[in-house]
Design a protein around this motif. Structure first.
Motif, PDB file in Angstrom:
ATOM      1  N   LEU A 122      -2.050  -7.170   1.829  1.00 11.75           N
ATOM      2  CA  LEU A 122      -2.534  -6.717   0.522  1.00 11.75           C
ATOM      3  C   LEU A 122      -3.743  -5.794   0.716  1.00 11.75           C
ATOM      4  O   LEU A 122      -3.836  -4.730   0.095  1.00 11.75           O
ATOM      5  N   TYR A 123      -4.646  -6.194   1.580  1.00 12.62           N
ATOM      6  CA  TYR A 123      -5.820  -5.367   1.910  1.00 12.62           C
ATOM      7  C   TYR A 123      -5.381  -4.022   2.489  1.00 12.62           C
ATOM      8  O   TYR A 123      -5.873  -2.964   2.079  1.00 12.62           O
ATOM      9  N   PHE A 124      -4.442  -4.049   3.442  1.00 10.48           N
ATOM     10  CA  PHE A 124      -3.955  -2.813   4.051  1.00 10.48           C
ATOM     11  C   PHE A 124      -3.316  -1.910   3.008  1.00 10.48           C
ATOM     12  O   PHE A 124      -3.499  -0.690   3.014  1.00 10.48           O
ATOM     13  N   SER A 125      -2.577  -2.497   2.079  1.00 12.79           N
ATOM     14  CA  SER A 125      -1.928  -1.715   1.034  1.00 12.79           C
ATOM     15  C   SER A 125      -2.956  -1.056   0.115  1.00 12.79           C
ATOM     16  O   SER A 125      -2.795   0.112  -0.256  1.00 12.79           O
ATOM     17  N   VAL A 126      -4.018  -1.774  -0.238  1.00 11.62           N
ATOM     18  CA  VAL A 126      -5.078  -1.181  -1.061  1.00 11.62           C
ATOM     19  C   VAL A 126      -5.733  -0.026  -0.311  1.00 11.62           C
ATOM     20  O   VAL A 126      -5.960   1.058  -0.873  1.00 11.62           O
ATOM     21  N   MET A 127      -6.036  -0.235   0.956  1.00 12.74           N
ATOM     22  CA  MET A 127      -6.673   0.815   1.750  1.00 12.74           C
ATOM     23  C   MET A 127      -5.765   2.038   1.889  1.00 12.74           C
ATOM     24  O   MET A 127      -6.224   3.170   1.856  1.00 12.74           O
ATOM     25  N   THR A 128      -4.468   1.811   2.038  1.00 12.04           N
ATOM     26  CA  THR A 128      -3.528   2.921   2.178  1.00 12.04           C
ATOM     27  C   THR A 128      -3.345   3.645   0.847  1.00 12.04           C
ATOM     28  O   THR A 128      -3.351   4.878   0.798  1.00 12.04           O
ATOM     29  N   PHE A 129      -3.182   2.900  -0.250  1.00 12.02           N
ATOM     30  CA  PHE A 129      -2.981   3.508  -1.566  1.00 12.02           C
ATOM     31  C   PHE A 129      -4.169   4.374  -1.964  1.00 12.02           C
ATOM     32  O   PHE A 129      -3.996   5.452  -2.515  1.00 12.02           O
ATOM     33  N   THR A 130      -5.364   3.902  -1.682  1.00 14.67           N
ATOM     34  CA  THR A 130      -6.562   4.655  -2.041  1.00 14.67           C
ATOM     35  C   THR A 130      -6.938   5.682  -0.981  1.00 14.67           C
ATOM     36  O   THR A 130      -7.927   6.394  -1.137  1.00 14.67           O
ATOM     37  N   SER A 131      -6.168   5.763   0.082  1.00  9.19           N
ATOM     38  CA  SER A 131      -6.400   6.690   1.199  1.00  9.19           C
ATOM     39  C   SER A 131      -7.739   6.447   1.877  1.00  9.19           C
ATOM     40  O   SER A 131      -8.320   7.351   2.454  1.00  9.19           O
ATOM     41  N   GLY A 155      -0.027   7.116  -3.949  1.00  6.59           N
ATOM     42  CA  GLY A 155      -1.367   6.842  -4.465  1.00  6.59           C
ATOM     43  C   GLY A 155      -2.119   8.111  -4.813  1.00  6.59           C
ATOM     44  O   GLY A 155      -2.771   8.206  -5.855  1.00  6.59           O
ATOM     45  N   TYR A 156      -1.997   9.105  -3.964  1.00  2.00           N
ATOM     46  CA  TYR A 156      -2.685  10.377  -4.202  1.00  2.00           C
ATOM     47  C   TYR A 156      -2.153  11.066  -5.453  1.00  2.00           C
ATOM     48  O   TYR A 156      -2.917  11.436  -6.348  1.00  2.00           O
ATOM     49  N   PHE A 157      -0.829  11.210  -5.543  1.00  3.10           N
ATOM     50  CA  PHE A 157      -0.251  11.927  -6.674  1.00  3.10           C
ATOM     51  C   PHE A 157      -0.343  11.141  -7.974  1.00  3.10           C
ATOM     52  O   PHE A 157      -0.666  11.699  -9.018  1.00  3.10           O
ATOM     53  N   SER A 158      -0.071   9.848  -7.922  1.00  2.00           N
ATOM     54  CA  SER A 158      -0.136   9.068  -9.164  1.00  2.00           C
ATOM     55  C   SER A 158      -1.567   8.979  -9.672  1.00  2.00           C
ATOM     56  O   SER A 158      -1.800   9.059 -10.881  1.00  2.00           O
TER      57      SER A 158
END
Length: 176
Positions: A122-131, A155-158
Motif C-alpha cells: 500500500l505504501y509502495f502504491s502511494v509512493m508510485t501513484f504520487t511519483s 497518477g500523473y494524468f489523473s
C-alpha cells in the motif's frame, strides 16, 4: 431531465459503488493475513490475471466516467472531493493488490525486499501513484516495472486532469 439524472447518479450511486469497490479491494489485499487463509499458487495466478485484466481497467473506466461527467454535474464541491478521494483510493488500493499478487507469485524477482507485508505494498502504491518514489522499495523485471510505470502515468494524468476540472468547477461555482 437527463442532467438531473446524471447528477443524481453522480452523487448517490457512484459514491456507493466507489465505496464498495474500495472495500472489496481492501478485502483482496488484507484477506489472507486477516483471515489466515493460504491461497495456492495457481489461485494467485488467476487472481493476478483477474485484477490485472478486470479490476484495474474497471477502475480506469470509473476515472474516465468521473472526468467525463464532472463538468456537467450539478453537485456541491464536497461531493466532488469525496468522489475524487474515493477514486484515488480505488486506484492506489487496486495497484497495491496487484503488487501483492505479483510478489506472491514472483517474490524477490519482482521487488527488492525479501519480506514484504500488505502495508508495504500500500505504501509502495502511494509512493508510485504520487511519483514520489523514495527508493525504499524497487521493482525488478518487466512485469513489475511495467505495472509500476502504468500506475505512475495514471497518477500523473489523473491528478492533472482532476485538478484542472476541480479548478474549473470552483470558478464556475464562484461565478454563480
Amino acid at each position: 431531465m437527463r442532467n438531473r439524472q446524471r447528477s443524481a447518479d453522480f452523487t448517490k450511486t457512484r459514491i456507493v459503488v466507489y465505496i464498495l469497490i474500495n472495500v472489496s479491494l481492501l478485502l483482496l489485499l488484507y484477506g489472507e493475513a486477516f483471515f489466515s487463509v493460504k491461497v495456492p499458487f495457481l489461485s494467485h495466478l488467476i487472481v493476478q490475471l483477474g485484477i490485472g485484466f478486470v479490476i484495474l481497467p474497471y477502475v480506469v473506466y470509473h476515472v474516465g466516467c468521473f472526468i467525463r461527467d464532472l463538468p456537467q454535474a450539478r453537485v456541491g464541491i464536497g461531493r466532488v472531493l469525496t468522489a475524487a478521494a474515493l477514486l484515488i483510493a480505488m486506484i492506489i488500493i487496486g495497484y497495491s493488490v496487484l503488487y501483492h499478487r505479483i510478489y506472491r507469485v514472483y517474490g524477490g524477482q519482482a521487488f527488492s525486499a525479501d519480506q514484504m507485508s500488505e502495508d508495504e505494498f500500500l505504501y509502495f502504491s502511494v509512493m508510485t501513484f504520487t511519483s514520489t518514489g523514495l527508493g525504499e522499495i524497487n521493482t525488478r523485471g518487466p512485469l513489475a516495472n511495467g505495472i509500476a510505470a502504468s500506475e505512475m502515468l495514471l497518477g500523473y494524468f489523473s491528478g492533472t486532469i482532476l485538478m484542472a476540472i476541480l479548478v474549473w468547477k470552483l470558478i464556475q461555482n464562484l461565478k454563480a
